[in-house]
Write a protein that holds these residues in place. Structure first.
Motif, PDB file in Angstrom:
ATOM      1  N   HIS A 258       1.016  -1.254   0.186  1.00  0.00           N
ATOM      2  CA  HIS A 258       0.019  -0.109  -0.030  1.00  0.00           C
ATOM      3  C   HIS A 258       0.833   1.155   0.099  1.00  0.00           C
ATOM      4  O   HIS A 258       1.438   1.718   1.006  1.00  0.00           O
ATOM      5  CB  HIS A 258      -1.081   0.110   1.393  1.00  0.00           C
ATOM      6  CG  HIS A 258      -1.832   1.103   1.557  1.00  0.00           C
ATOM      7  ND1 HIS A 258      -2.944   0.902   1.887  1.00  0.00           N
ATOM      8  CD2 HIS A 258      -1.757   2.505   1.064  1.00  0.00           C
ATOM      9  CE1 HIS A 258      -3.735   2.173   2.055  1.00  0.00           C
ATOM     10  NE2 HIS A 258      -2.968   3.046   1.499  1.00  0.00           N
TER      11      HIS A 258
ATOM     12  N   HIS B 290       1.435   5.277  -1.996  1.00  0.00           N
ATOM     13  CA  HIS B 290       1.078   6.377  -2.753  1.00  0.00           C
ATOM     14  C   HIS B 290       2.323   6.935  -3.343  1.00  0.00           C
ATOM     15  O   HIS B 290       2.453   8.346  -3.172  1.00  0.00           O
ATOM     16  CB  HIS B 290       0.128   7.299  -2.199  1.00  0.00           C
ATOM     17  CG  HIS B 290      -1.076   6.870  -1.487  1.00  0.00           C
ATOM     18  ND1 HIS B 290      -2.294   7.312  -1.869  1.00  0.00           N
ATOM     19  CD2 HIS B 290      -1.163   6.227  -0.215  1.00  0.00           C
ATOM     20  CE1 HIS B 290      -3.159   6.547  -1.073  1.00  0.00           C
ATOM     21  NE2 HIS B 290      -2.526   5.982  -0.137  1.00  0.00           N
TER      22      HIS B 290
ATOM     23  N   LYS C 185      -0.659   3.626  -5.870  1.00  0.00           N
ATOM     24  CA  LYS C 185      -2.014   4.039  -6.280  1.00  0.00           C
ATOM     25  C   LYS C 185      -1.988   5.535  -6.967  1.00  0.00           C
ATOM     26  O   LYS C 185      -1.122   6.170  -6.943  1.00  0.00           O
ATOM     27  CB  LYS C 185      -2.604   4.199  -4.962  1.00  0.00           C
ATOM     28  CG  LYS C 185      -3.013   3.059  -4.069  1.00  0.00           C
ATOM     29  CD  LYS C 185      -3.699   3.425  -2.733  1.00  0.00           C
ATOM     30  CE  LYS C 185      -3.407   2.262  -1.755  1.00  0.00           C
ATOM     31  NZ  LYS C 185      -3.947   1.081  -1.943  1.00  0.00           N
TER      32      LYS C 185
ATOM     33  N   HIS D 250      -9.723   1.992   1.538  1.00  0.00           N
ATOM     34  CA  HIS D 250      -9.305   2.742   2.796  1.00  0.00           C
ATOM     35  C   HIS D 250     -10.467   2.781   3.467  1.00  0.00           C
ATOM     36  O   HIS D 250     -11.444   3.680   3.349  1.00  0.00           O
ATOM     37  CB  HIS D 250      -8.998   4.137   2.139  1.00  0.00           C
ATOM     38  CG  HIS D 250      -7.591   4.228   1.765  1.00  0.00           C
ATOM     39  ND1 HIS D 250      -7.177   3.838   0.163  1.00  0.00           N
ATOM     40  CD2 HIS D 250      -6.541   4.768   2.050  1.00  0.00           C
ATOM     41  CE1 HIS D 250      -5.959   4.025   0.105  1.00  0.00           C
ATOM     42  NE2 HIS D 250      -5.522   4.711   1.129  1.00  0.00           N
TER      43      HIS D 250
ATOM     44  N   HIS E 253      -5.886   0.519   6.731  1.00  0.00           N
ATOM     45  CA  HIS E 253      -6.027   1.636   7.798  1.00  0.00           C
ATOM     46  C   HIS E 253      -6.731   0.848   9.079  1.00  0.00           C
ATOM     47  O   HIS E 253      -6.122   0.283   9.975  1.00  0.00           O
ATOM     48  CB  HIS E 253      -6.755   2.560   7.403  1.00  0.00           C
ATOM     49  CG  HIS E 253      -5.846   3.539   6.394  1.00  0.00           C
ATOM     50  ND1 HIS E 253      -4.781   4.354   7.007  1.00  0.00           N
ATOM     51  CD2 HIS E 253      -5.971   4.070   5.393  1.00  0.00           C
ATOM     52  CE1 HIS E 253      -4.168   4.947   6.194  1.00  0.00           C
ATOM     53  NE2 HIS E 253      -5.072   4.744   5.185  1.00  0.00           N
TER      54      HIS E 253
ATOM     55  N   ASP F  21       2.290   2.834   3.427  1.00  0.00           N
ATOM     56  CA  ASP F  21       1.431   4.104   2.828  1.00  0.00           C
ATOM     57  C   ASP F  21       2.138   5.297   2.454  1.00  0.00           C
ATOM     58  O   ASP F  21       1.482   6.373   2.309  1.00  0.00           O
ATOM     59  CB  ASP F  21       0.588   4.447   4.158  1.00  0.00           C
ATOM     60  CG  ASP F  21      -0.662   5.130   3.813  1.00  0.00           C
ATOM     61  OD1 ASP F  21      -1.129   5.269   2.564  1.00  0.00           O
ATOM     62  OD2 ASP F  21      -1.401   5.742   4.603  1.00  0.00           O
TER      63      ASP F  21
END
Ligand code: NIG
Ligand code: FE
Length: 412
Positions: free
Chosen positions: A77, A79, A146, A247, A270, A322
């Motif tokens: 996960h 970004h 992502k 999420h 999360h 994340d």
């Protein structure tokens, strides 16, 4: 018997943390050996059980010199494709503003949206490459990336193209996730349905047509999208052939975990505020809980995800960085492991499973990645440690001394 040069490479002279199914603990094999052939693990076991002399079995024999071998790590996960930074908002938060307040004031994800819309694909690729390399030096061989900072078709596609390009230019596996439903872009203020239509009718078809995403995700929260809105986006993605993730329950309990479970999502991520019902729903659906201790730490959360409930219910727990500029500017999977232990109560073994077997499961890759088992891809990491628990123990020290992808040592 001569099995002359059956294998491309064999590693020996060290120890293996196989994390293999059916093995206790780390699945340790002390004085183990592992062979690769055509990118896959061809043999794994105690060195003494090798079916011949190593030099008769493999073209290349590599000595681990007492080190530990694990599966290549999976950061399931991130970004990591974005432009700019949010250090100004970090300062504002230190002066007392909250993440939600900044978001409601037009900052937060929208700040990164503005910078990302301005950036070219080359810019995005270059910046993401640096972040990726930092993870690779810590043994990461698979990352998920992502979109979600464009929130307009062109930028969303550009982000995903930059992410796909990471896999072409670096020795890494990349899975991409379309996150058009991150927050409502300002030009759609008061026209939520119109933005959701754009996602469902233009963005998803385009992303799928160009083969730019493996999964679809949405941010289910008061500052983002309602469960019903997320459901419609995930269903549209699913119908177009994408895997689903969510999420869920980060800042408030929206029933996101149960929604992800109902939709057959690969993961819910999360989960700080997930209820016991949400945990039960995930357990029966086999949804992976992706724990993101970087965001928990950076947002100074005081409400950890229900780890003991996940453990008791048998929900697989993945751990990921994340990596993003707002809630988790964490460019270290080892730090994520350390934080997952100290802030969320995972054991070092669970943390390692979280970035191997369970991380792979969150990406639907557990049949081919995540443990040292015959037939899986030979993605490996070599560690200068006395025991694999040290991966979660050191802070700011990287004991990774080698990375192998598809059976090939990668240049360091
Ligand atoms: O996973 N929760 C939503 N999305 C990101 C945060 C993105 C941002 O703040 O830029 C996350 O924490
Ligand atoms: Fe995220």
């Amino acid at each position: 018997m001569s099995t002359a040069l059956t294998w491309d490479r064999v590693w020996l002279g060290g120890h293996l943390a196989t994390l293999a199914a059916g093995r206790e603990g780390y699945g340790e094999i002390l004085n183990g050996a592992l062979a690769a052939r055509r990118g896959k693990i061809a043999w794994v076991g105690p060195e003494g059980d090798l079916p011949g002399r190593p030099e008769d079995l493999a073209k290349e024999v590599l000595d681990l010199q007492g080190r530990w071998l694990t599966p290549g790590l999976v950061d399931c996960h991130t970004h990591m494709v974005f432009a700019g930074d949010r250090s100004g908002e970090f300062e504002a938060r230190l002066r007392g503003a909250t993440y939600e307040e900044i978001a409601r004031g037009g900052g937060g994800i929208r700040t990164t949206m503005r910078a990302t819309r301005e950036a070219s694909e080359d810019d995005l690729f270059r910046e993401a490459s640096r972040r990726l390399v930092a993870l690779q030096t810590e043994g990461v061989t698979t990352v998920e990336v992502k979109s979600g900072y464009g929130m307009e078709t062109g930028t969303e596609l550009r982000m995903l193209r930059a992410a796909r390009r990471l896999a072409r230019d670096h020795p890494v596996r990349v899975q991409t996730t379309f996150l058009g439903a991150h927050v409502l872009p300002p030009e759609f203020e008061g026209r939520r349905e119109a933005y959701l239509d754009l996602i469902r009718e233009e963005m998803i078809p385009q992303v799928v047509k160009e083969g730019l995403a493996d999964a679809v995700d949405a941010f289910c929260d008061e500052i983002a999208f309602t469960p019903e809105e997320c459901r419609s986006v995930l269903l549209a993605g699913r119908e177009a052939g994408l895997a689903t993730r969510l999420h869920a329950d980060q800042l408030s309990d929206q029933g996101g975990a149960a929604l992800a479970a109902r939709l057959g999502a690969r993961s819910a991520d999360h989960l700080e505020r997930t209820s016991p019902e949400g945990v039960a729903a995930m357990a029966s659906a086999g949804t992976v809980a992706v724990l993101l201790p970087g965001a928990f730490y950076f947002l100074k959360e005081d409400h950890p995800p229900p780890v003991s409930r996940f453990r008791e219910a048998g929900v697989p727990m993945a751990v990921a960085t994340d990596m993003n500029p707002g809630s988790s500017p964490l460019n270290s999977i080892l730090t994520a492991m350390n934080l997952s232990c100290l802030l969320m109560g995972l054991t070092p073994e669970e943390a390692l499973r979280g970035v191997t077997v369970h991380g792979a499961r969150a990406l639907g890759l557990h049949q081919v990645l995540g443990s040292l088992e015959k037939g899986k891809m030979a993605d490996l990491a070599i560690w200068e440690v006395g025991h694999p628990r040290e991966l979660s123990y050191w802070m700011g020290r990287n004991p990774c001394v080698g990375v192998v992808k598809d059976g090939e040592p990668t240049p360091s």
